[in-house]
Design an enzyme around this catalytic site. Structure first.
Site, PDB file in Angstrom:
ATOM      1  CG  ASP A  18      41.482 -56.147  80.864  1.00 25.87           C
ATOM      2  OD1 ASP A  18      40.392 -55.890  80.319  1.00 25.87           O
ATOM      3  OD2 ASP A  18      41.713 -57.227  81.430  1.00 25.87           O
ATOM      4  CD1 TRP A  23      36.998 -46.584  85.715  1.00 24.14           C
ATOM      5  CD2 TRP A  23      35.385 -45.990  84.274  1.00 24.14           C
ATOM      6  NE1 TRP A  23      36.846 -45.224  85.797  1.00 24.14           N
ATOM      7  CE2 TRP A  23      35.856 -44.828  84.920  1.00 24.14           C
ATOM      8  CE3 TRP A  23      34.375 -45.855  83.322  1.00 24.14           C
ATOM      9  CZ2 TRP A  23      35.358 -43.552  84.641  1.00 24.14           C
ATOM     10  CZ3 TRP A  23      33.865 -44.599  83.047  1.00 24.14           C
ATOM     11  CH2 TRP A  23      34.358 -43.458  83.702  1.00 24.14           C
ATOM     12  CG  HIS A  35      34.895 -49.658  75.385  1.00 19.34           C
ATOM     13  ND1 HIS A  35      35.925 -50.411  75.894  1.00 19.34           N
ATOM     14  CD2 HIS A  35      33.883 -50.529  75.144  1.00 19.34           C
ATOM     15  CE1 HIS A  35      35.554 -51.680  75.948  1.00 19.34           C
ATOM     16  NE2 HIS A  35      34.309 -51.779  75.497  1.00 19.34           N
ATOM     17  CD1 TRP A  67      38.442 -59.999  64.998  1.00 18.20           C
ATOM     18  CD2 TRP A  67      36.838 -58.489  64.587  1.00 18.20           C
ATOM     19  NE1 TRP A  67      39.001 -58.970  64.273  1.00 18.20           N
ATOM     20  CE2 TRP A  67      38.032 -58.036  64.004  1.00 18.20           C
ATOM     21  CE3 TRP A  67      35.689 -57.703  64.455  1.00 18.20           C
ATOM     22  CZ2 TRP A  67      38.128 -56.834  63.301  1.00 18.20           C
ATOM     23  CZ3 TRP A  67      35.778 -56.494  63.762  1.00 18.20           C
ATOM     24  CH2 TRP A  67      36.993 -56.083  63.192  1.00 18.20           C
ATOM     25  CG  LEU A 129      55.319 -42.028  70.877  1.00 18.18           C
ATOM     26  CD1 LEU A 129      56.133 -42.896  71.836  1.00 18.18           C
ATOM     27  CD2 LEU A 129      54.059 -41.522  71.580  1.00 18.18           C
ATOM     28  NE  ARG A 192      43.519 -63.822  80.969  1.00 18.80           N
ATOM     29  CZ  ARG A 192      42.553 -63.676  81.851  1.00 18.80           C
ATOM     30  NH1 ARG A 192      42.514 -64.454  82.914  1.00 18.80           N
ATOM     31  NH2 ARG A 192      41.627 -62.765  81.692  1.00 18.80           N
TER      32      ARG A 192
HETATM   33  C1  FPP Z   1      39.484 -53.904  77.514  1.00 20.59           C
HETATM   34  O1  FPP Z   1      38.485 -53.573  78.431  1.00 20.59           O
HETATM   35  C2  FPP Z   1      39.577 -52.883  76.488  1.00 20.59           C
HETATM   36  C3  FPP Z   1      39.269 -53.060  75.185  1.00 20.59           C
HETATM   37  C4  FPP Z   1      38.801 -54.350  74.640  1.00 20.59           C
HETATM   38  C5  FPP Z   1      39.335 -51.963  74.220  1.00 20.59           C
HETATM   39  C6  FPP Z   1      40.361 -50.912  74.464  1.00 20.59           C
HETATM   40  C7  FPP Z   1      39.919 -49.706  73.742  1.00 20.59           C
HETATM   41  C8  FPP Z   1      40.039 -48.432  74.148  1.00 20.59           C
HETATM   42  C9  FPP Z   1      40.806 -48.039  75.338  1.00 20.59           C
HETATM   43  C10 FPP Z   1      39.387 -47.311  73.396  1.00 20.59           C
HETATM   44  C11 FPP Z   1      39.703 -47.206  71.955  1.00 20.59           C
HETATM   45  C12 FPP Z   1      41.139 -47.234  71.653  1.00 20.59           C
HETATM   46  C13 FPP Z   1      41.858 -46.244  71.072  1.00 20.59           C
HETATM   47  C14 FPP Z   1      43.271 -46.488  70.722  1.00 20.59           C
HETATM   48  C15 FPP Z   1      41.291 -44.928  70.767  1.00 20.59           C
HETATM   49  P1  FPP Z   1      37.306 -54.617  78.676  1.00 20.59           P
HETATM   50  O2  FPP Z   1      36.129 -54.159  77.904  1.00 20.59           O
HETATM   51  O3  FPP Z   1      37.785 -55.999  78.371  1.00 20.59           O
HETATM   52  O4  FPP Z   1      37.084 -54.417  80.219  1.00 20.59           O
HETATM   53  P2  FPP Z   1      36.564 -55.511  81.235  1.00 20.59           P
HETATM   54  O5  FPP Z   1      37.641 -56.568  81.320  1.00 20.59           O
HETATM   55  O6  FPP Z   1      36.444 -54.730  82.486  1.00 20.59           O
HETATM   56  O7  FPP Z   1      35.261 -56.006  80.697  1.00 20.59           O
END
Ligand code: FPP
Length: 248
Positions: A18, A23, A35, A67, A129, A192
Site C-alpha cells: 500500500d 508516494w 505504481h 475494480w 520460491l 487493516r
Molecule cells: C496500493 O497503493 C497498491 C495497489 C492498488 C497496486 C499494487 C500494484 C503494484 C505494486 C504494481 C503492479 C504489481 C505487480 C505485481 C507488478 P494505493 O494506490 O492504494 O496507494 P494509496 O493508498 O497511497 O493511494
C-alpha cells in the site's frame, strides 16, 4: 543490525503493498508513477525473498474492490502487470521461481490472463520460491467460492457433508496445499487486513509499517523478519507449551 535466525525464518510472507498513490502525490507526480515505482519494489522484494530462501511470497497486487477505481488507473495497473509478467518470465524461469495467481482470473483482461497463464505454465515445475500474485482477489470471495465448490460436490455425491473439516475447506482455497502465512506485512501506514487472506492469516504475525510501498526494500523486509523473530508464537497455547513445540 542484529543477526537473522536462519532456523526461524517465516515459511510464507504475505504483503499488502500500500501507498503507491501517496508516494506519487507527495512528489507532485501522477498516481501511475507511484505504481511504476511500486513495480521496482516488487522486483527487489522478490529477489530478497529468493536470497533469504523464503518458501512462499504472496503479494496483494489488485483486490476485488480495486475494480471500483477510475478506469484509467485500472488500465494502467493492468498494463504494468502485463509488462511485468512479460519482462520477468525469463528471470523467473532462470531463478527457479514458480508463479501462481490467487483470485478471479477470468475477470482479468485477456492480454493479462494470457501471459499469466503462460508464465504459470512455464514455471509450474520450478521448485524454488513460490510467488503468488493476488489479483482480483478478495478473501470473502475466496471463501464463498470454496463453499460453492464444496456444496456442488456434496450435491453430486462426491463429498459427504459429514467429512467437511478445516482441511477440506483449505483444499478449496486458492492457496490449497501451501503453508499459511507466518508473517503478514502491510506498508503505507494503514492497520487493516482489507479482505486479504482472511482464512489463511488466522495465526499470522501482523507487521505494519509507515513506509510507502515504492520505498520498501530488502532492508525493510529484514527488519520485519527480525521483528517477527522477536515475537513468540503461541498458537493458543501457554508460552511453556509453545516453547516446546515451536522453539525459536
Ligand atoms: C496500493 O497503493 C497498491 C495497489 C492498488 C497496486 C499494487 C500494484 C503494484 C505494486 C504494481 C503492479 C504489481 C505487480 C505485481 C507488478 P494505493 O494506490 O492504494 O496507494 P494509496 O493508498 O497511497 O493511494
Amino acid at each position: 543490525m542484529p543477526e537473522l535466525d536462519t532456523a526461524a525464518m517465516p515459511r510464507h510472507i504475505a504483503i499488502i503493498m500500500d501507498g503507491n498513490g501517496r508516494w506519487a502525490e507527495k512528489q507532485g507526480k501522477p498516481r501511475l508513477m507511484g505504481h511504476q515505482a511500486g513495480v521496482k519494489s516488487v522486483q527487489n522484494i522478490v529477489r530478497a525473498a529468493r536470497e533469504l530462501d523464503i518458501g512462499v511470497l504472496t503479494l496483494y497486487a489488485f483486490s476485488t474492490e480495486n475494480w471500483k477505481r477510475p478506469p484509467l488507473e485500472i488500465q494502467a495497473l493492468m498494463g504494468l502487470l502485463k509488462t511485468f509478467l512479460e519482462s520477468e518470465l525469463a528471470t523467473m524461469v532462470r531463478n527457479n521461481v514458480s508463479l501462481r495467481c490467487l483470485g478471479e482470473k477470468d475477470r482479468l483482461p485477456t492480454e493479462v490472463s494470457k501471459i499469466m497463464e503462460r508464465a504459470i505454465r512455464e514455471t509450474a515445475e520450478n521448485s524454488g520460491l513460490i510467488l503468488n500474485l493476488a489479483l482480483s482477489y478478495g478473501g470473502r470471495n475466496e471463501i464463498t467460492q470454496a463453499v460453492q465448490a464444496i456444496t456442488q460436490k456434496c450435491l453430486t455425491g462426491i463429498l459427504n457433508p459429514e467429512v467437511i473439516d478445516q482441511a477440506v475447506i483449505e483444499q478449496h482455497l486458492y492457496t490449497a496445499g501451501l503453508p499459511d502465512p507466518d508473517l503478514l506485512i502491510r506498508t503505507g501506514g494503514e492497520t487493516r487486513l482489507s479482505n486479504f487472506l482472511l482464512w489463511q492469516a488466522s495465526y499470522a504475525e501482523l507487521y505494519f509499517t509507515e513506509i510507502l510501498w515504492p520505498d520498501f526494500r530488502k532492508q525493510d523486509l529484514l527488519i520485519a523478519i527480525l521483528d517477527f523473530q522477536k515475537r513468540q508464537r503461541r498458537f493458543g497455547k501457554t508460552s511453556e507449551q509453545a516453547e516446546q513445540t515451536h522453539p525459536h
